[in-house]
Write an enzyme that holds these catalytic residues in place. Structure first.
Site, PDB file in Angstrom:
ATOM      1  N   GLU A 155       0.857  -1.184   0.000  1.00 29.91           N
ATOM      2  CA  GLU A 155       0.000   0.000   0.000  1.00 29.91           C
ATOM      3  C   GLU A 155       0.898   1.241   0.000  1.00 29.91           C
ATOM      4  O   GLU A 155       1.867   1.280   0.759  1.00 29.91           O
ATOM      5  CB  GLU A 155      -0.908   0.031   1.235  1.00 29.91           C
ATOM      6  CG  GLU A 155      -1.927   1.153   1.129  1.00 29.91           C
ATOM      7  CD  GLU A 155      -2.908   1.197   2.316  1.00 29.91           C
ATOM      8  OE1 GLU A 155      -2.759   0.438   3.280  1.00 29.91           O
ATOM      9  OE2 GLU A 155      -3.825   2.014   2.246  1.00 29.91           O
ATOM     10  N   ASN A 180      -2.425  -6.466   5.225  1.00 36.20           N
ATOM     11  CA  ASN A 180      -2.420  -7.471   4.162  1.00 36.20           C
ATOM     12  C   ASN A 180      -3.266  -8.684   4.547  1.00 36.20           C
ATOM     13  O   ASN A 180      -3.178  -9.171   5.663  1.00 36.20           O
ATOM     14  CB  ASN A 180      -0.994  -7.952   3.912  1.00 36.20           C
ATOM     15  CG  ASN A 180      -0.003  -6.817   3.925  1.00 36.20           C
ATOM     16  OD1 ASN A 180      -0.106  -5.904   3.126  1.00 36.20           O
ATOM     17  ND2 ASN A 180       0.926  -6.845   4.871  1.00 36.20           N
ATOM     18  N   ALA A 225       1.548  -0.195  10.776  1.00 33.28           N
ATOM     19  CA  ALA A 225       1.318  -1.599  10.442  1.00 33.28           C
ATOM     20  C   ALA A 225       0.503  -1.664   9.158  1.00 33.28           C
ATOM     21  O   ALA A 225       0.021  -0.644   8.678  1.00 33.28           O
ATOM     22  CB  ALA A 225       0.564  -2.305  11.563  1.00 33.28           C
ATOM     23  N   GLU A 256      -5.699  -3.252  12.512  1.00 29.49           N
ATOM     24  CA  GLU A 256      -5.341  -4.069  11.342  1.00 29.49           C
ATOM     25  C   GLU A 256      -6.265  -5.277  11.230  1.00 29.49           C
ATOM     26  O   GLU A 256      -6.668  -5.657  10.125  1.00 29.49           O
ATOM     27  CB  GLU A 256      -3.875  -4.530  11.415  1.00 29.49           C
ATOM     28  CG  GLU A 256      -2.847  -3.420  11.598  1.00 29.49           C
ATOM     29  CD  GLU A 256      -2.983  -2.257  10.633  1.00 29.49           C
ATOM     30  OE1 GLU A 256      -3.481  -2.457   9.511  1.00 29.49           O
ATOM     31  OE2 GLU A 256      -2.597  -1.124  11.008  1.00 29.49           O
ATOM     32  N   HIS A 306      -9.567  -4.311   9.737  1.00 26.61           N
ATOM     33  CA  HIS A 306      -9.478  -4.087   8.285  1.00 26.61           C
ATOM     34  C   HIS A 306      -9.875  -5.338   7.502  1.00 26.61           C
ATOM     35  O   HIS A 306     -10.214  -5.243   6.328  1.00 26.61           O
ATOM     36  CB  HIS A 306      -8.048  -3.708   7.892  1.00 26.61           C
ATOM     37  CG  HIS A 306      -7.764  -2.227   7.853  1.00 26.61           C
ATOM     38  ND1 HIS A 306      -8.621  -1.316   7.280  1.00 26.61           N
ATOM     39  CD2 HIS A 306      -6.694  -1.508   8.276  1.00 26.61           C
ATOM     40  CE1 HIS A 306      -8.088  -0.100   7.364  1.00 26.61           C
ATOM     41  NE2 HIS A 306      -6.927  -0.182   7.973  1.00 26.61           N
ATOM     42  N   GLU A 324     -10.137   3.694   6.143  1.00 28.79           N
ATOM     43  CA  GLU A 324      -9.348   4.154   7.292  1.00 28.79           C
ATOM     44  C   GLU A 324     -10.196   4.849   8.363  1.00 28.79           C
ATOM     45  O   GLU A 324     -10.071   4.555   9.547  1.00 28.79           O
ATOM     46  CB  GLU A 324      -8.200   5.059   6.825  1.00 28.79           C
ATOM     47  CG  GLU A 324      -7.177   4.348   5.943  1.00 28.79           C
ATOM     48  CD  GLU A 324      -6.577   3.100   6.590  1.00 28.79           C
ATOM     49  OE1 GLU A 324      -6.777   2.888   7.802  1.00 28.79           O
ATOM     50  OE2 GLU A 324      -5.916   2.316   5.875  1.00 28.79           O
TER      51      GLU A 324
HETATM   52  N1  0A1 Z   1      -3.244   0.812   5.807  1.00 26.88           N
HETATM   53  C1  0A1 Z   1      -2.324   0.958   6.901  1.00 26.88           C
HETATM   54  C2  0A1 Z   1      -1.451   2.147   6.802  1.00 26.88           C
HETATM   55  C3  0A1 Z   1      -0.306   2.079   5.873  1.00 26.88           C
HETATM   56  C4  0A1 Z   1      -0.303   2.846   4.737  1.00 26.88           C
HETATM   57  C5  0A1 Z   1       0.768   2.884   3.886  1.00 26.88           C
HETATM   58  C6  0A1 Z   1       1.855   2.120   4.206  1.00 26.88           C
HETATM   59  O1  0A1 Z   1       2.945   2.190   3.378  1.00 26.88           O
HETATM   60  C7  0A1 Z   1       4.165   2.462   3.798  1.00 26.88           C
HETATM   61  C8  0A1 Z   1       1.886   1.318   5.310  1.00 26.88           C
HETATM   62  C9  0A1 Z   1       0.777   1.296   6.144  1.00 26.88           C
HETATM   63  C10 0A1 Z   1      -3.140   1.164   8.163  1.00 26.88           C
HETATM   64  O2  0A1 Z   1      -4.087   1.920   8.157  1.00 26.88           O
HETATM   65  O3  0A1 Z   1      -2.780   0.609   9.183  1.00 26.88           O
HETATM   66 ZN    ZN Z   2      -5.834   1.466   8.601  1.00 25.67          ZN
END
Ligand code: 0A1
Ligand code: ZN
Length: 880
Positions: free
Chosen positions: A127, A272, A269, A305, A308, A327
């Site tokens: 991401e 995935n 974090a 996480e 998610h 988010e």
């Molecule tokens: N989706 C993750 C946040 C996240 C976004 C970008 C990244 O790239 C370096 C890493 C993590 C979350 O909301 O926890």
């Molecule tokens: Zn998140």
């Protein structure tokens, strides 16, 4: 190297993909500097697409080794490959297999995006746009595919091989020192949720049986030797899994759930599918090394996480403009989880503090943007307080407006209607509108209008008519690209307190806009009238912080003291005390700047004394009440022409006065909450420690030698990191020999533990003295520091820029020059971390002229340099 000229991406330009990739078969042969990836993609035309003349796949710094269509090597003139794209000029208009081989050097990947190595472990971060650094792909969140991943590596180098989904098979490759593992993820997902890990890792394992009886194998993988620090993370995971079943009826859906902790990670974090990758800061904890705050953070991030899995993975985002869809919603869910597991009012206070410090300041400066932006240059820069924290507030408001059951009905519909889809904010709101038969058109402005709405409130009591009249005016300030705003729908928690402090019954003249103590404010100007009010009431505004707005009211000091002592809403009791403190600090800052004597904080002192004396209050709550607002929050409240040195002086003076005037209360509570029991991280124990340490902090603020000795003793004798670091933090604010002795002793004890050393770096970077800049420079040469590790950079440089306003904003501009220099040095290696450092300039335009000019000069110097897309975007917007 300068990135290509910035491209603006617009929400309005969204088109569905022209092609679909049904399945992805990956074969990854891990090697420190020569990893080979063979991706076999089953591609077909998308009936919803328009232009299928060519097929363009995304890449980023990729090298193509081989390319075949349906097994036949492709001729050089049928395609074009560059590091950033792969184009098939004339692809078949039927389903076909495309086999792409790429070569990667994970050891040289310092951006920590795509496949990289952290302490020798191979790991990925995809991401938002990292998958295109692994293979050429339709690297966009609305392209969903089923993945099968085969990983091969030297058995000695990477005995553990993990990917998304369920394990299929694994074994040695005879005659070589190599082995392999195959994983299959049955849930179609976008590429940003792909993950792969290979390394020498130790597992801490457990089992969870879901509500419907399906057994799930849980494992947390860490560097060997750290297994003993995973218990709290694992326990948090099981509690989060249970909570999602109870609160939302959501069960886990794979046979395994794996978490890997790595020490080099750009963010907190990553969710995935079935294989979360964590910054080890949010996994590893022991009483000796982690604070209560760290434990709470681990619980929250683990839950975030995990949640998610449904809000993010099963239902993902159509495009990156919809980032708040996963988010904001998932932050709301993790906040509610923590509120249920801990103290709801204290959690709310803590969350609002973070919101105001991070998001309100963002919303007030040049980086302000809507919860759902409509354009971006670099998506990495939109993982912001606005998308996350304000995004969560918007979901909370939706729940407030619809009520518990209406909200749950909307969520249930969302889970059934959108499961397996890449959804939009419109899809989400549509579920709530349909499930409740309501029109959310005006509410939707919360997603599109940036800026923190301001409410001017004027209450008046009409004794003859026995009426209370509340006049409300709302105003949303202009923000970059949005000069004119429309009135918003604001759910406003409201009550009227009688003389005895109890709520008077609310009898609105127009009942249509009020229910359950919530006013629905929707016009630019509006009046709410309540009848049957027989005594002069004290109004309680925005209870529970029901809306993320700023208030200007005619409440006087006496009203605030009354609210602080009596309001049935604990958040507002806290908020009234905090408003008293803030009003004092703003007046005191102005007085100090004008070289006048600061006003007396007597009203505040008596309000705080009363909280101390009320034994029914939760210690954690009292700790929040007596915590003096931070320098950045005071600066934000002042709003313009800010002199950070005067702010600091006002804050130091107030803490000293509180320490003197509340000394007896502080000593009593310090003694009362001393504990001989072994450390336990639960909320009640943490709350007692928080109050005790807040008392210590006020006592030490007096500078009295006896109090400094008390802090030194606590530092030496503490059996847990919470108490030890609290003592060190309070000593750090005093220029006394005990401070340096304690820092030295801490370093001796913990120098082998990078996460603990981060606390040591951070505290020193926040010392509000002119010598700190030189200290920070010297600390960069400490063996535990490394510019290559994002946690170290955040601890030392980030704490200086974001946590030491008087020194970052030195009048001579050296603080700005220093942070800009580091950002420029870091930018070619890790643009995300560099851009984050530059975003600490976000409040520069609110400063007094001398500092403002110095900050602008530093930004302009950065703007003139060769910058990554990430940094160029931040600097460009900061200066615009
Ligand atoms: N989706 C993750 C946040 C996240 C976004 C970008 C990244 O790239 C370096 C890493 C993590 C979350 O909301 O926890
Ligand atoms: Zn998140």
């Amino acid at each position: 190297m300068r990135d290509p000229e910035p491209r603006v991406i617009r929400l309005a330009d969204y088109r569905p993909p022209n092609w679909l990739i049904e399945t992805v078969d990956l074969d990854v042969r891990l090697d420190p500097s020569a990893t080979r990836v063979v991706a076999r993609l089953r591609i077909r035309p998308n009936p919803a697409g328009e232009d299928r003349a060519s097929l363009v796949l995304d890449g980023d710094e990729l090298g193509l080794v081989d390319l075949a269509l349906d097994g036949e090597k492709l001729g050089a003139n049928s395609y074009a490959a560059t590091p950033s794209s792969l184009t098939l000029h004339d692809p078949p208009r039927r389903p076909f297999d495309l086999t792409i081989e790429t070569a990667l050097d994970p050891s040289a990947n310092t951006k920590l995006m795509g496949l990289y190595r952290s302490s020798g472990t191979y790991c990925t971060q995809c991401e938002a746009e990292g998958f295109r650094r692994i293979t050429y792909f339709l690297d966009r969140p609305d392209a969903l595919s089923v993945y099968r991943t085969r990983i091969e590596a030297e058995r000695d180098e990477a005995p553990v091989l993990l990917s998304n989904g369920n394990p299929v098979e694994a074994g040695p490759i005879p005659g070589t020192g190599r082995h392999y593992a195959v994983w299959h993820d049955p849930f179609p997902k976008p590429s940003y949720l792909f993950a792969l890990v290979g390394g020498k890792l130790a597992a801490v394992e457990d089992r969870f049986v879901t509500a419907s009886g399906r057994a799930v194998k849980l494992a947390i993988y860490v560097e060997p030797g750290r297994e003993g620090r995973c218990a709290y993370a694992l326990d948090s995971l099981k509690r989060a899994m249970r909570w999602d079943e109870r609160a939302y009826g959501r069960e886990y859906d794979l046979d395994v759930f794996n978490i890997v902790a790595v020490s080099d990670f750009n963010m907190g974090a990553m969710e995935n599918k079935g294989l979360n990758v964590f910054n080890d800061k949010y996994i590893l904890a022991s009483p000796e090394t982690a604070t209560d705050g760290d434990y709470a953070g681990i619980e929250a991030v683990i839950a975030h996480e995990y949640f998610h899995n449904w809000t993010g993975d099963r239902i993902t985002c159509r495009d990156w403009f919809q980032l708040c869809l996963k988010e904001g919603l998932t932050v709301f869910r993790d906040q509610e989880f923590s509120a249920d597991e801990r103290s709801r009012p204290v959690k709310r206070i803590a969350d609002v503090r973070v919101l105001k410090s991070n998001q309100f300041t963002e919303d007030a400066g040049p980086l302000a943007h809507p919860v759902r932006p409509e354009t971006y240059h670099e998506i990495n820069n939109f993982y912001t307080a606005t998308v996350y924290q304000k995004g969560a507030e918007v979901v909370r408001m939706l729940k407030t407006l619809l009520g518990e059951r209406g909200f749950r009905a909307g969520m249930d519909l969302y889970f059934t209607r959108c499961d397996g889809k890449a959804a939009t904010v419109e899809d989400f709101l549509g579920c709530f509108a349909d499930a409740n038969g309501v029109d959310l058109t005006q509410f939707k402005l919360w997603y599109s209008q940036a800026g923190t709405p301001e409410l001017a409130l004027k209450g008046s009591f009409e004794p003859q008519a026995a009426r209370y009249r509340l006049e409300v005016r709302q105003m949303v300030p202009p923000t970059p690209g949005q000069s004119a705003k429309r009135p918003m729908l604001i759910p406003f928690g409201f009550g009227l307190l009688g003389k005895d402090g109890r709520d008077l019954p609310l009898r609105p003249v127009d009942a249509g806009k009020i229910s359950d103590g919530i006013l629905r404010i929707s016009a630019a100007e509006e009046t709410f009238v309540f009848e049957g009010v027989r005594e002069r009431p004290i109004p309680s505004f925005n209870r529970g912080f029901s809306a993320p707005v700023k208030l200007v009211s005619n409440l006087g000091e006496d009203d605030l003291i009354f609210i602080a002592g009596h309001d049935g809403d604990p958040f507002n009791r806290f908020d009234a005390a905090s408003t008293l403190a803030m009003r004092h600090l703003v007046a005191s800052t102005a007085a100090l700047r004008a070289r006048k004597a600061p006003p007396s904080p007597d009203a505040l002192v008596s309000a705080l004394a009363r909280s101390f004396d009320d034994d029914r209050l939760d210690p954690a709550f009292v700790a929040q009440v007596i915590a003096v607002p931070g320098e950045s929050d005071i600066a934000h409240e002042i709003g313009s022409d800010v002199d950070p040195a005067a702010v600091l002086a006002a804050r130091i003076a107030l803490k000293r006065t509180l320490g003197e005037k509340l000394a007896a209360h502080c000593r009593k509570n310090y003694a009362r909450f001393a504990s001989r029991a072994p450390y336990a991280p639960d909320a009640a124990s943490a709350g007692r420690r928080a109050l005790r340490n807040a008392c210590l902090d006020l006592l030490v603020a007096t500078g009295a030698p006896a109090e400094i000795a008390l802090a030194r003793r606590q530092f030496d004798e503490a059996d847990n990191m919470t108490d030890r670091i609290a003592a060190l933090a309070t000593l750090a604010a005093q220029a006394v020999p005990e401070r340096e002795q304690a820092f030295e002793a801490f370093e001796k004890r913990f120098r082998g533990d990078p996460l603990v050393m981060d606390k040591w770096f951070a505290l020193q970077a926040q010392i509000a003295e002119p010598e700190t800049l030189a200290r920070v420079r010297a600390l960069m040469r400490h063996p535990a520091f490394s510019l290559a590790n994002p946690n170290r950079v955040r601890a030392l440089i980030g704490s200086f820029a974001a946590g030491n306003p008087s020194q970052f904003n030195r009048p001579d501009g050296q603080g700005y020059a220093f942070v800009a220099d580091i950002a420029l040095e870091l930018d070619p290696k890790n643009p995300q971390v560099a851009a984050r450092l530059l975003s600490f300039f976000k409040s520069w335009s609110a400063l007094e002229p001398v500092r403002r000019a110095a900050a602008e000069a530093a930004l302009k110097r950065a703007a003139a340099a060769e910058l990554s897309a990430d940094s160029r975007d931040i600097v460009g917007r900061a200066l615009a």
